[in-house]
Design an enzyme around this catalytic site. Structure first.
Site, PDB file in Angstrom:
ATOM      1  N   LYS A   6     -17.060 -58.126  38.921  1.00 47.30           N
ATOM      2  CA  LYS A   6     -16.080 -58.773  39.803  1.00 47.30           C
ATOM      3  C   LYS A   6     -15.807 -57.990  41.103  1.00 47.30           C
ATOM      4  CE  LYS A   6     -14.615 -61.935  36.329  1.00 47.30           C
ATOM      5  NZ  LYS A   6     -14.471 -61.782  34.903  1.00 47.30           N
ATOM      6  N   ASP A  34     -14.256 -52.570  28.620  1.00 46.91           N
ATOM      7  CA  ASP A  34     -14.773 -53.608  29.501  1.00 46.91           C
ATOM      8  C   ASP A  34     -13.752 -53.819  30.608  1.00 46.91           C
ATOM      9  OD1 ASP A  34     -15.737 -55.755  30.843  1.00 46.91           O
ATOM     10  OD2 ASP A  34     -15.956 -57.075  29.091  1.00 46.91           O
ATOM     11  N   TYR A  65     -12.891 -61.478  26.249  1.00 48.86           N
ATOM     12  CA  TYR A  65     -14.140 -62.088  26.724  1.00 48.86           C
ATOM     13  C   TYR A  65     -15.013 -60.998  27.324  1.00 48.86           C
ATOM     14  CZ  TYR A  65     -17.314 -65.073  29.442  1.00 48.86           C
ATOM     15  OH  TYR A  65     -18.418 -65.692  29.977  1.00 48.86           O
TER      16      TYR A  65
HETATM   17  C1  LIG Z   1     -15.609 -62.024  33.869  1.00 42.97           C
HETATM   18  C2  LIG Z   1     -15.760 -61.076  32.752  1.00 42.97           C
HETATM   19  C3  LIG Z   1     -17.014 -60.800  32.169  1.00 42.97           C
HETATM   20  C4  LIG Z   1     -18.259 -61.554  32.547  1.00 42.97           C
HETATM   21  O1  LIG Z   1     -18.606 -61.345  33.877  1.00 42.97           O
HETATM   22  P1  LIG Z   1     -19.564 -62.425  34.604  1.00 42.97           P
HETATM   23  O2  LIG Z   1     -19.809 -61.810  35.942  1.00 42.97           O
HETATM   24  O3  LIG Z   1     -18.802 -63.691  34.645  1.00 42.97           O
HETATM   25  O4  LIG Z   1     -20.801 -62.532  33.790  1.00 42.97           O
HETATM   26  C5  LIG Z   1     -17.090 -59.829  31.204  1.00 42.97           C
HETATM   27  N1  LIG Z   1     -15.997 -59.151  30.805  1.00 42.97           N
HETATM   28  C6  LIG Z   1     -14.789 -59.389  31.326  1.00 42.97           C
HETATM   29  C7  LIG Z   1     -13.615 -58.594  30.868  1.00 42.97           C
HETATM   30  C8  LIG Z   1     -14.610 -60.376  32.304  1.00 42.97           C
HETATM   31  O5  LIG Z   1     -13.400 -60.626  32.781  1.00 42.97           O
END
Ligand SMILES: *Cc1c(COP(=O)(O)O)cnc(C)c1O
Length: 431
Positions: free
Chosen positions: A267, A239, A144
């Site tokens: 995060k 990511d 994701y």
């Molecule tokens: C949570 C997450 C996102 C998206 O971040 P948001 O702050 O929710 O937009 C993107 N990449 C990874 C790996 C994530 O865990």
């Protein structure tokens, strides 16, 4: 436990907010019951509006590595608030936070702040496309990367729970440029490169996937990925929105020898305030406006209150590297306890831990990719989740999520969770 007030609050919310929630995974669609509405947090605990108290293993889906209401973070936020909420002009705290990140991550010379992980990844992808002059990108099923259009293709967690491989509203013309490969399977990557005569701008991966449950990439796979990207002039993007400052201080990059070309963060970087970031070498970042032609902007980017929270949090982590061993020891104790409880009642379970991240599947084989993760017994998970919640243990309401340990997670909380898992699994299997 009574949930009367939360049930009522959910019904009220439902009337004016789609699904009653501002982010779909919160709605408890994949588990039993309705979501508790939260009144406040206290260290390692969440307290809902019915005054139920839960040990919090979700921590706002990752950001709260110091638990709720950490006094240092709280103090720096309050100080910043008193100076003003936002200026839309540069502040020195942005440079301070940037310096911390540049110092931590070998692959980052320059970093730009945004307000969410989605924004960080979306911007990184645009920059990769702009820097390489190519349109195609490659992602992995089950990873994701936020909800931007190009990346909503087999994107794990929320989407997996709802069985939506992509989303209406995303033009096929856009996802046409998103190639899909299988996690931990280099042949599937080679195929994508072979089928892409115009080249691939970037390969984006969660090097420690946390959105199909916790599924780390094999070191050998990451090395092969690095090689193939270098050979083809494709940028490798890690990511680390979730794994950054979670799996280790520098996320996967503190564990693996493989270095990406670009990194996205989120995060923990905002400690509960809305912050995301993307960084790379000076050469790549030079393509970004105003230095270069690739446009990216944000009214609240680098918001001083959010920056203050992030700066305090990262400095605290940096000052205490032994924290990660403590996180890992607690996470291991927890999942070993879960596994033991499952074995005792003849339920299969496999587990995974990376630093403060933990995951478990009701399966009897290792999970290497999204297809493996999808074999998880979701009915059993739903029952397990409900039993744990009723016993005061707050786990993510989807089996495609990762659990988290914070500095406020005590040994007693871990033991309470294990005892609750034993009782829950006994109850489920007795029926
Ligand atoms: C949570 C997450 C996102 C998206 O971040 P948001 O702050 O929710 O937009 C993107 N990449 C990874 C790996 C994530 O865990």
């Amino acid at each position: 436990m009574g949930y009367e007030k939360s049930i009522e609050a959910f019904e009220e919310a439902y009337k004016v907010i789609p699904g009653g929630v501002d982010s779909p995974v919160r709605a408890f669609s994949g588990v039993e019951g309705t979501p508790p509405f939260i009144a406040r947090g206290e260290g390692g605990y969440l307290i809902d509006i019915d005054e139920n108290r839960y040990v919090d293993f979700v921590q706002s889906w990752g950001p709260l590595i110091f638990g709720h209401c950490d006094s240092d973070i709280e103090a720096s936020v309050i100080e910043a608030v008193k100076r003003g909420l936002s200026f839309g002009a540069p502040t020195t705290v942005e440079t301070e936070l940037a310096l911390e990140i540049v110092e931590m991550f070998e692959s980052i010379d320059k970093v730009r702040f945004v307000s969410s992980g989605t924004e960080a990844v979306m911007s990184a992808i645009r920059l990769a496309r702009g820097a390489t002059g190519r349109d195609n990108i490659l992602k992995f099923a089950g990873c994701y990367h936020g909800h931007s259009d190009s990346l909503l293709v087999e994107a794990g967690s929320g989407l997996a729970t709802f069985g939506t491989p992509s989303s209406p509203g995303v033009p096929a013309d856009l996802t046409r440029h998103t190639l899909l490969a299988t996690y931990n399977d280099i042949e599937s990557v080679q195929k994508c490169f072979a089928q892409s005569p115009d080249g691939i701008a970037c390969v984006i991966i969660e090097p420690i996937a946390g959105n199909m449950g916790l599924v780390p990439a094999d070191e050998a796979f990451l090395k092969q990925l690095r090689t193939i990207c270098t050979e083809h002039g494709a940028l490798l993007i890690f990511d680390e929105v979730m794994s950054g400052f979670r799996a280790s201080l520098t996320g996967a990059q503190g564990i693996s020898s493989v270095k990406p070309d670009m990194v996205t963060l989120g995060k923990v970087i905002g400690a509960g305030m809305p912050v995301g970031a993307f960084g790379a070498s000076s050469a790549i970042m030079a393509h970004l406006s105003p230095e270069g032609p690739v446009y990216q902007a944000g009214t609240l980017s680098g918001n001083p209150v959010a920056m203050a929270a992030g700066l305090t949090s990262l400095r605290k982590l940096k000052a205490n590297p032994a924290l990660y061993e403590q996180f890992e020891a607690k996470a291991k104790r927890l999942v070993e306890g879960f596994k033991h409880a499952a074995m005792a009642v003849g339920v299969p379970m496999v587990t995974e831990v990376r630093g403060s991240m933990f995951g478990f599947f009701f399966l009897n084989k290792p999970v290497k990719n999204f297809a493996d993760a999808c074999e998880n017994d979701s009915t059993l998970f739903a029952k397990f989740h409900k039993g744990m919640l009723d016993r005061g243990i707050y786990l993510a309401c989807s089996s495609y999520e990762t659990g988290f340990i914070s500095t406020a997670t005590t040994d007693a909380m871990i033991e309470q969770a294990i005892t609750s898992a034993e009782a829950t699994l006994r109850e489920i299997t007795a029926k």
